[in-house]
Scaffold this motif. Structure first.
Motif: not given
Ligand code: NAD
Length: 541
Positions: A339-349
């Motif tokens: 949920f960090g940065f609303s999951g908008q990371k290529c690395s997001a779980c």
């Protein structure tokens, strides 16, 4: 006695390392990553609010293209809006057309003739100076990220810090590479091996690390001696312009960085196909990456080289929670990675595979933590989550939430509201089949799916069963399982007993396997070589 010898050995190793480093870095200190800001300290929060105020007063301005140092304003513009407040215009940025790309290549080719001959130290010094300027303007840059990309404060702060790290790190890497490599020597023969820049190329970054990735993917080829045509994301062109300003102030000669924002449908293929494009440094979705990879392979009329393509693409990243594990740590790692940065990371779980014996407990703890997250407009207050980037992403994520309702059981969230900005609440699904769509396709939003496995073999199989291979994490106290995962969990960035996001430049070089990309390992020791060619010269005497 043994203790004394041990201390002596450590000291000797330390001194050797210091001497080695001293030789490599005559002018600069060792690399140390930029510290993050603690916004719980009232003085830091006040300083950041002041920066937001300064930026708010500058919203809505117009920004030009920058070609050969000249400012060019065009009639057509990209309009950047605040994702948390879509009526608020952050900036209007001129759009490059094909004729501007031609001008940019011409200028870049000319600039290459002098920039390539500039000493590596002089090139690195531009980056070190830019890092110092960015550090002085740190909160202001982060405040621009809050408006331009919708980043919450600590995420924006991390983005700016990473950009500074890239400047500091790649500058130092260039100083190391400038020495070339030691070759074997034989009698009457002198062998040398060194790296040289390859020529102008194109940097095409995404919007989600609108300072860090834009900065890293631009300054690496630059410090290696290559001019860059930078086409930032159409979502976040304003913060990209700020980088251009910083590099100019740091002394980057005209023409070395050509700022050509534009509509990708209009100039994307043109940039990629151009016969003068020596390399393409792309970060973004799998679909765009594959298109670029394919098109770049075609040799154009008059082209005298093979194009070098760096393509860092999407992810579908798994956290494995083993039977023997710290379950509080697991829940914390899942929540911040998903949920960090609303999951908008290529690395997001976006997928969690849990041992069946601890599945219910991990889920319960994760839901409890996620319920505490705050959501709102980060340009107004310090919230954990802001809005997602734009209408297209909002529609995509909410449609995946509907798919998830059919594929699993919704246990948290699902609410969304796009009346003022693009807000989506943290969303968790349980009991999802590992082959289900929400377990396989990149959603790029605050949505995470749980599944269970009966033993570590099955958990590893689940983790590896997507086409992606970017990041992953294992939460376990079982040494044997961790060592298996080290080699059998097929991702470019693997973490043990922590979340799967937040790689740090110089500490965790970043890049993915499989359909996540070309594994370029940004922020690592091999990165600059991607924009250079190695030359071997042998002399007889
Ligand atoms: P995107 O593919 O839509 O756009 C990326 C960039 O490509 C933008 O600058 C865009 O304008 C440009 N582009 C689009 N079409 C093009 C074309 N035909 N030719 C040339 N350029 C074109 O991706 P995005 O939405 O900006 O970013 C999100 C994606 O990026 C996600 O898939 C995410 O996983 C990925 N990403 C990967 C990494 C990584 O290191 N692997 C890091 C950050 C983001």
């Amino acid at each position: 006695m043994a203790g004394l010898i041990f201390v002596g050995m450590i000291f000797a190793r330390y001194m050797c390392r210091m001497l080695e480093e001293k030789e490599v870095f005559p002018l600069v200190l060792l690399f140390k990553h930029e510290p993050l800001t603690d916004f719980n300290q009232p003085e830091n929060a006040a300083a950041f609010e002041a920066a937001l105020g300064k930026v708010r007063a500058e919203l809505g301005r117009e920004y030009p293209l920058v070609i050969n140092g000249e400012r060019i304003y065009t009639d057509e513009q990209l309009i950047s809006v605040n994702p948390a407040n879509k009526e608020q215009v952050v900036g209007k940025v001129s759009k490059a057309a094909k004729k501007h790309i031609e001008m940019a290549f011409e200028g870049a080719n000319e600039a290459f003739q002098t920039w390539r001959k500039m000493s590596p130290e002089a090139r690195a010094n531009v980056l070190f100076k830019a890092a110092a300027i960015a550090r002085r303007r740190k909160h202001e840059l982060s405040a621009w990220l809050v408006f331009d990309a919708g980043k919450p404060w600590s995420q924006a702060d991390g983005d700016t810090a990473e950009g500074i790290d890239f400047l500091e790190y790649y500058g130092r890497e260039m100083l190391k590479l400038a020495k070339g490599q030691k070759m074997e020597q034989r009698e009457n023969e002198h062998n040398t091996y060194f790296y040289q820049p390859i020529g102008p190329g194109v940097t095409i970054p995404p919007w989600n690390f609108a300072f860090a990735i834009v900065c890293g993917t631009t300054v690496a080829p630059i410090v290696a001696g290559n001019p860059v045509l930078l086409k930032p994301s159409e979502n976040t062109p304003v913060i990209a312009y700020k980088l251009v300003e910083i590099l100019e102030e740091a002394g980057l000669p005209k023409g070395v960085l050509q700022f050509v924002p534009g509509d990708p449908a209009e100039i994307g293929d043109y940039l990629v196909d151009h016969k003068e494009t020596r390399w393409i440094n792309f970060t973004g979705s799998k679909a765009t990456g594959l298109r670029i990879y394919e098109r770049a392979a075609k040799v154009q009329k008059g082209q005298q080289f093979l194009k070098q393509v760096v393509a860092e693409m999407g992810g579908k990243d798994t956290i494995i929670v083993d039977k023997e594990a710290d379950l509080d740590l697991a829940a914390d790692a899942i929540v911040h990675s998903a949920f960090g940065f609303s999951g908008q990371k290529c690395s997001a779980c976006s997928r969690v595979a849990v041992h069946e014996d601890v599945y219910d407990e991990v889920l319960e703890k994760t839901i409890a933590l996620a319920q505490e997250l705050t959501i709102g407009d980060p340009s107004e207050k310090n919230v954990y989550m802001g809005a997602v980037i734009n209408q297209k992403q909002y529609d995509k994520i909410t449609s995946y939430i509907e798919i998830g309702k059919k594929e699993g059981k919704l246990v948290l969230g699902g609410e969304a509201d796009d009346s003022k900005g693009f807000f989506i609440h943290p969303t968790i699904f349980k009991d999802v089949d590992p082959k289900a769509r929400i377990m396989q396709e990149e959603i790029f939003g605050p949505v995470v799916a749980f599944t269970k496995g009966k033993d570590f073999d099955e958990l590893l199989d689940i983790a590896n069963n997507t086409e992606y291979g970017l990041t992953g994490a294992v939460i376990s106290k079982n040494r044997e399982h961790l060592e298996r995962a080290r080699y059998e969990f097929h991702v470019g960035n693997l973490y043990f007993n922590r979340g799967c996001t937040a790689a740090v430049v110089g500490y965790q070089p970043f890049g993915g396997f499989k359909m996540s990309g070309t594994d370029s390992k940004s922020g690592g020791p091999d990165y600059l070589k991607l924009f250079m060619e190695a030359k071997s010269v042998s002399e007889m005497f």
